[in-house]
Write a protein that holds these residues in place. Structure first.
Motif, PDB file in Angstrom:
ATOM      1  N   LEU A   1       0.860  -1.179   0.000  1.00 42.52           N
ATOM      2  CA  LEU A   1       0.000   0.000   0.000  1.00 42.52           C
ATOM      3  C   LEU A   1       0.896   1.229   0.000  1.00 42.52           C
ATOM      4  N   GLN A   2       0.565   2.204  -0.836  1.00 39.93           N
ATOM      5  CA  GLN A   2       1.265   3.478  -0.746  1.00 39.93           C
ATOM      6  C   GLN A   2       0.252   4.593  -0.560  1.00 39.93           C
ATOM      7  N   LEU A   3       0.495   5.357   0.514  1.00 39.96           N
ATOM      8  CA  LEU A   3      -0.382   6.481   0.881  1.00 39.96           C
ATOM      9  C   LEU A   3       0.421   7.767   0.766  1.00 39.96           C
ATOM     10  N   TRP A   4      -0.144   8.785   0.130  1.00 37.35           N
ATOM     11  CA  TRP A   4       0.511  10.092   0.053  1.00 37.35           C
ATOM     12  C   TRP A   4      -0.227  11.028   1.009  1.00 37.35           C
ATOM     13  N   ILE A   5       0.539  11.603   1.936  1.00 36.35           N
ATOM     14  CA  ILE A   5      -0.043  12.516   2.925  1.00 36.35           C
ATOM     15  C   ILE A   5       0.494  13.918   2.668  1.00 36.35           C
ATOM     16  N   ASN A   6      -0.401  14.878   2.548  1.00 32.95           N
ATOM     17  CA  ASN A   6       0.021  16.247   2.271  1.00 32.95           C
ATOM     18  C   ASN A   6       0.745  16.840   3.483  1.00 32.95           C
ATOM     19  N   LEU A   7       1.577  17.832   3.222  1.00 33.40           N
ATOM     20  CA  LEU A   7       2.238  18.586   4.296  1.00 33.40           C
ATOM     21  C   LEU A   7       1.657  19.997   4.311  1.00 33.40           C
ATOM     22  N   SER A   8       1.554  20.587   5.490  1.00 34.32           N
ATOM     23  CA  SER A   8       1.061  21.962   5.591  1.00 34.32           C
ATOM     24  C   SER A   8       2.127  22.894   5.021  1.00 34.32           C
ATOM     25  N   SER A   9       1.727  24.115   4.677  1.00 37.52           N
ATOM     26  CA  SER A   9       2.650  25.062   4.033  1.00 37.52           C
ATOM     27  C   SER A   9       3.935  25.212   4.843  1.00 37.52           C
ATOM     28  N   LYS A  10       3.845  25.144   6.169  1.00 36.69           N
ATOM     29  CA  LYS A  10       5.079  25.351   6.953  1.00 36.69           C
ATOM     30  C   LYS A  10       6.010  24.137   6.920  1.00 36.69           C
TER      31      LYS A  10
ATOM     32  N   PRO B   1      -5.213  25.729   0.530  1.00 37.53           N
ATOM     33  CA  PRO B   1      -5.343  25.448  -0.899  1.00 37.53           C
ATOM     34  C   PRO B   1      -4.295  24.415  -1.317  1.00 37.53           C
ATOM     35  N   MET B   2      -4.686  23.538  -2.257  1.00 36.33           N
ATOM     36  CA  MET B   2      -3.786  22.472  -2.703  1.00 36.33           C
ATOM     37  C   MET B   2      -3.735  22.520  -4.216  1.00 36.33           C
ATOM     38  N   VAL B   3      -2.535  22.611  -4.784  1.00 39.84           N
ATOM     39  CA  VAL B   3      -2.369  22.538  -6.237  1.00 39.84           C
ATOM     40  C   VAL B   3      -1.406  21.395  -6.519  1.00 39.84           C
ATOM     41  N   GLN B   4      -1.872  20.418  -7.313  1.00 42.77           N
ATOM     42  CA  GLN B   4      -1.047  19.241  -7.605  1.00 42.77           C
ATOM     43  C   GLN B   4      -0.681  19.205  -9.078  1.00 42.77           C
ATOM     44  N   PHE B   5       0.583  18.921  -9.338  1.00 41.29           N
ATOM     45  CA  PHE B   5       1.002  18.609 -10.695  1.00 41.29           C
ATOM     46  C   PHE B   5       1.789  17.312 -10.588  1.00 41.29           C
ATOM     47  N   GLY B   6       1.130  16.186 -10.842  1.00 40.37           N
ATOM     48  CA  GLY B   6       1.775  14.876 -10.709  1.00 40.37           C
ATOM     49  C   GLY B   6       2.377  14.699  -9.324  1.00 40.37           C
ATOM     50  N   PRO B   7       3.709  14.549  -9.273  1.00 47.82           N
ATOM     51  CA  PRO B   7       4.387  14.270  -7.996  1.00 47.82           C
ATOM     52  C   PRO B   7       4.777  15.520  -7.211  1.00 47.82           C
ATOM     53  N   PHE B   8       4.253  16.674  -7.619  1.00 48.73           N
ATOM     54  CA  PHE B   8       4.532  17.920  -6.899  1.00 48.73           C
ATOM     55  C   PHE B   8       3.224  18.449  -6.320  1.00 48.73           C
ATOM     56  N   VAL B   9       3.222  18.725  -5.024  1.00 52.08           N
ATOM     57  CA  VAL B   9       1.995  19.195  -4.372  1.00 52.08           C
ATOM     58  C   VAL B   9       2.309  20.428  -3.539  1.00 52.08           C
ATOM     59  N   MET B  10       1.807  21.573  -3.990  1.00 51.45           N
ATOM     60  CA  MET B  10       2.105  22.842  -3.318  1.00 51.45           C
ATOM     61  C   MET B  10       0.791  23.570  -3.009  1.00 51.45           C
ATOM     62  N   ASN B  11       0.882  24.828  -2.551  1.00 51.13           N
ATOM     63  CA  ASN B  11      -0.321  25.583  -2.195  1.00 51.13           C
ATOM     64  C   ASN B  11      -0.824  26.466  -3.338  1.00 51.13           C
ATOM     65  N   THR B  12       0.086  26.885  -4.241  1.00 49.38           N
ATOM     66  CA  THR B  12      -0.328  27.796  -5.321  1.00 49.38           C
ATOM     67  C   THR B  12       0.278  27.346  -6.661  1.00 49.38           C
ATOM     68  N   GLN B  13      -0.296  27.860  -7.754  1.00 47.54           N
ATOM     69  CA  GLN B  13       0.226  27.567  -9.092  1.00 47.54           C
ATOM     70  C   GLN B  13       1.642  28.131  -9.260  1.00 47.54           C
ATOM     71  N   GLU B  14       1.902  29.301  -8.645  1.00 41.45           N
ATOM     72  CA  GLU B  14       3.251  29.901  -8.721  1.00 41.45           C
ATOM     73  C   GLU B  14       4.280  28.942  -8.115  1.00 41.45           C
ATOM     74  N   GLU B  15       3.924  28.345  -6.988  1.00 39.11           N
ATOM     75  CA  GLU B  15       4.852  27.411  -6.337  1.00 39.11           C
ATOM     76  C   GLU B  15       5.062  26.160  -7.188  1.00 39.11           C
ATOM     77  N   ILE B  16       4.036  25.737  -7.913  1.00 42.33           N
ATOM     78  CA  ILE B  16       4.178  24.590  -8.825  1.00 42.33           C
ATOM     79  C   ILE B  16       5.102  24.968  -9.985  1.00 42.33           C
ATOM     80  N   ASP B  17       4.909  26.167 -10.548  1.00 41.27           N
ATOM     81  CA  ASP B  17       5.780  26.628 -11.644  1.00 41.27           C
ATOM     82  C   ASP B  17       7.234  26.674 -11.185  1.00 41.27           C
TER      83      ASP B  17
END
Ligand code: FJE
Ligand code: FE
Length: 312
Positions: free
Chosen positions: A127-136, A266-282
């Motif tokens: 089993l693989q579980l992905w758990i988000n991290l808070s912004s901090k 807020p959660m923005v996901q691009f595949g294996p990258f999970v951040m809070n904003t689109q800018e952070e994903i870019d």
């Protein structure tokens, strides 16, 4: 009029199943098969959980070199073993019954492939579980917590066996430290046995059935029947889960119960990258492509597993 205290109103109430999904097989990685429940189209995010995969891999398949940033991956092996290697030089096997709790944080590139030295093992399941991290915590240094099967806290009482992956059961505690408060229990109920398991009131929680057949919810009014590969979302408004083994074939019921405190960001996901904003994903895509801000060591790295297979 006094405002009723919501938390006390939820005390001593059972959590009921509000949604049941069957996890069908799909292809992922390199020749691997997963049964995905969280992370599929109908269930993009169940705060703080991003993905739950029951994965199967055999020789010459797996999850070759890929990055992660902004969350944790929890790999729990049910059968066989996988070999893990990352660009920082961390390497090792996750053996049957064992656990790897990886905080990807600011960035990791790694491979997860079946162990080649275990030639007898032609099949791996886990089993693989992905758990988000808070912004901090999103950009913390990557770290690992690894526990072998024999060191996973276990308890047994009245026909109920529990492996404590995270959190505690009847005073038996896991040594895993969770950045996002999480409980993760692996239950095996012999026929006729039942549980009444406390869950923090405001936490999101789910059940994933691995084996057998069970009832989940309230014995007198509303309950749900589930079997292997069923994923159950437990509604809020209660402080515990009741479940019992309803099999008439004498088989044990095995399921995981996982709960987590919602991050509510807020959660923005691009595949294996999970951040809070689109800018952070870019920025993350930029960092990955240019080997900066945590991806430095990925520039000249390729896993041994991938080199041996001549994949890339
Ligand atoms: C990944 C596709 C993937 N589930 N279960 C896209 F498959 C993966 C990925 C995994 C994975 C790995 C293991 Cl060992 C077990 C998994 C998905 O590696 F990260 C992306 N981005
Ligand atoms: Fe991975």
């Amino acid at each position: 009029m006094p405002i009723p205290d919501k938390s006390s109103a939820d005390n001593n109430k059972k959590r009921l199943v509000v949604k049941k999904l069957f996890a069908r097989q799909q292809h992922e990685g390199f020749g691997a098969v997963v049964r995905r429940s969280i992370g599929r189209f109908e269930l993009r995010y169940f705060d703080p959980f991003l993905v739950l995969d029951e994965f199967s891999i055999s020789a010459h398949s797996g999850f070759p070199d890929h990055p992660h940033r902004g969350f944790e991956t929890v790999t729990y092996m049910l059968e066989g073993e996988i070999l893990h290697e990352d660009c920082e030089g961390h390497k090792g096997a996750i053996k049957e019954g064992g656990l790897q709790w990886m905080t990807a944080g600011k960035g990791i590139v790694h491979s997860e492939m079946p162990s080649s030295n275990a030639s007898s093992i032609t099949h791996c399941k886990g089993l693989q579980l992905w758990i988000n991290l808070s912004s901090k915590h999103k950009l913390v240094e990557p770290s690992y917590q690894e526990i072998e099967s024999k060191d996973i806290a276990e308890a047994e009482k009245d026909g109920v066996r529990v492996r404590v992956i995270a959190g505690e059961w009847n005073g038996v505690k896991s040594k895993i430290c969770t950045r996002t408060p999480t409980m993760y229990l692996d239950f095996i109920l012999s026929p006729g046995s039942r549980i009444s398991q406390p869950i923090p009131i405001h936490w999101n929680a789910f059940v994933y059935v691995l084996q057998g057949q069970g009832h989940f919810g309230d014995a007198r009014s509303h309950h749900s029947t589930a079997a292997a590969h069923h994923f159950l979302i437990l509604g809020l408004g209660g402080d515990r889960l009741e479940a019992w083994n309803s099999s008439d074939s004498g088989l044990p019921l095995r399921f995981i119960l996982v709960g987590g405190e919602p991050i509510n960001e807020p959660m923005v996901q691009f595949g294996p990258f999970v951040m809070n904003t689109q800018e952070e994903i870019d920025q993350t895509i930029d960092d990955f492509e240019n080997f900066t801000n945590g991806f430095e060591k990925a520039r000249h790295w390729r896993s041994q597993a991938v080199s041996a297979l001549g994949l890339f």
